[in-house]
Write a protein that holds these residues in place. Structure first.
Motif, short mmCIF file in Angstrom:
data_model
loop_
_atom_site.label_atom_id
_atom_site.label_comp_id
_atom_site.label_asym_id
_atom_site.label_seq_id
_atom_site.Cartn_x
_atom_site.Cartn_y
_atom_site.Cartn_z
N TRP A 101 -28.75 -8.09 39.86
CA TRP A 101 -28.09 -7.58 38.66
C TRP A 101 -27.11 -6.47 39.03
O TRP A 101 -25.98 -6.42 38.54
N GLY A 102 -27.50 -5.60 39.96
CA GLY A 102 -26.63 -4.50 40.40
C GLY A 102 -25.39 -5.00 41.11
O GLY A 102 -24.29 -4.50 40.89
N ILE A 103 -25.57 -5.99 41.97
CA ILE A 103 -24.42 -6.57 42.69
C ILE A 103 -23.45 -7.19 41.70
O ILE A 103 -22.24 -6.98 41.79
N ALA A 104 -23.95 -7.97 40.74
CA ALA A 104 -23.09 -8.59 39.75
C ALA A 104 -22.38 -7.54 38.91
O ALA A 104 -21.19 -7.67 38.60
N ILE A 128 -27.04 -15.10 36.49
CA ILE A 128 -28.08 -16.01 36.01
C ILE A 128 -29.15 -16.24 37.09
O ILE A 128 -30.34 -16.18 36.82
N ALA A 129 -28.70 -16.47 38.32
CA ALA A 129 -29.63 -16.80 39.39
C ALA A 129 -30.44 -15.59 39.87
O ALA A 129 -31.64 -15.71 40.12
N PHE A 130 -29.78 -14.45 40.00
CA PHE A 130 -30.45 -13.29 40.59
C PHE A 130 -30.51 -12.09 39.64
O PHE A 130 -30.86 -10.99 40.06
N GLY A 131 -30.13 -12.28 38.38
CA GLY A 131 -30.11 -11.17 37.42
C GLY A 131 -31.47 -10.60 37.13
O GLY A 131 -31.58 -9.45 36.69
N VAL A 139 -21.64 -4.32 39.73
CA VAL A 139 -20.64 -3.62 40.53
C VAL A 139 -19.43 -4.50 40.75
O VAL A 139 -18.28 -4.06 40.65
N TRP A 140 -19.65 -5.77 41.04
CA TRP A 140 -18.54 -6.69 41.27
C TRP A 140 -17.71 -6.87 40.01
O TRP A 140 -16.50 -6.92 40.05
N ALA A 141 -18.36 -6.94 38.87
CA ALA A 141 -17.65 -7.11 37.60
C ALA A 141 -16.83 -5.87 37.25
O ALA A 141 -15.77 -5.97 36.63
N MET A 142 -17.28 -4.70 37.66
CA MET A 142 -16.60 -3.45 37.33
C MET A 142 -15.43 -3.15 38.26
O MET A 142 -14.53 -2.41 37.90
N ARG A 143 -15.44 -3.73 39.45
CA ARG A 143 -14.38 -3.43 40.42
C ARG A 143 -13.09 -4.09 40.01
O ARG A 143 -13.07 -5.20 39.50
N ALA A 144 -11.97 -3.41 40.27
CA ALA A 144 -10.65 -3.96 39.96
C ALA A 144 -10.30 -5.00 41.01
O ALA A 144 -10.67 -4.88 42.17
N ALA A 145 -9.57 -6.00 40.59
CA ALA A 145 -9.15 -7.06 41.50
C ALA A 145 -7.66 -6.97 41.72
O ALA A 145 -6.90 -6.75 40.80
N HIS A 146 -7.25 -7.13 42.96
CA HIS A 146 -5.83 -7.10 43.29
C HIS A 146 -5.26 -8.49 43.04
O HIS A 146 -5.74 -9.47 43.59
#
Length: 113
Positions: A31-34, A22-25, A36-43
């Protein structure tokens, strides 16, 4: 789009991703950072998956509250046992004669009280 992906995947940092989106999209970089972060798997602790880290895992590995328990008191040793232990340290060369004398005086002074 990054927020939708994060929420659909139940990403542990989905709320932070939403705020960044929302803030930087409006900028390509935000938008790219958000995304990539959303696509990465979380341990996740305790999972059998070897998923990669999602970067800033603020909510996955939260500190758990623990209760501090005092250790049980050490058993009381006799004065003769402590003096024998100090003498053994002196014989082994772990302490010098001056250290031995100082510790012995401290033990004998404490026992007089």
């Amino acid at each position: 789009m990054p927020s939708i992906i994060a929420f659909r995947r139940s990403h542990p940092n989905r709320w932070i991703i939403l705020v960044i989106n929302i803030a930087f999209g409006g900028t390509i970089i935000g938008w790219g950072i958000a995304l990539v972060w959303a696509m990465r798997a979380a341990h996740r602790v305790g999972s059998t998956s070897n998923g990669g880290e999602s970067g800033l895992n603020l909510f996955i590995n939260d500190v758990k509250k623990i209760q501090v328990v005092e250790p049980p008191p050490l058993p009381q040793t006799s004065l003769s046992h402590e003096l024998e232990r100090l003498h053994g340290l002196l014989v082994q060369g772990a302490i010098s004669q001056a250290e031995f004398d100082g510790l012995k005086a401290k033990l004998l002074g404490a026992s007089a009280l």
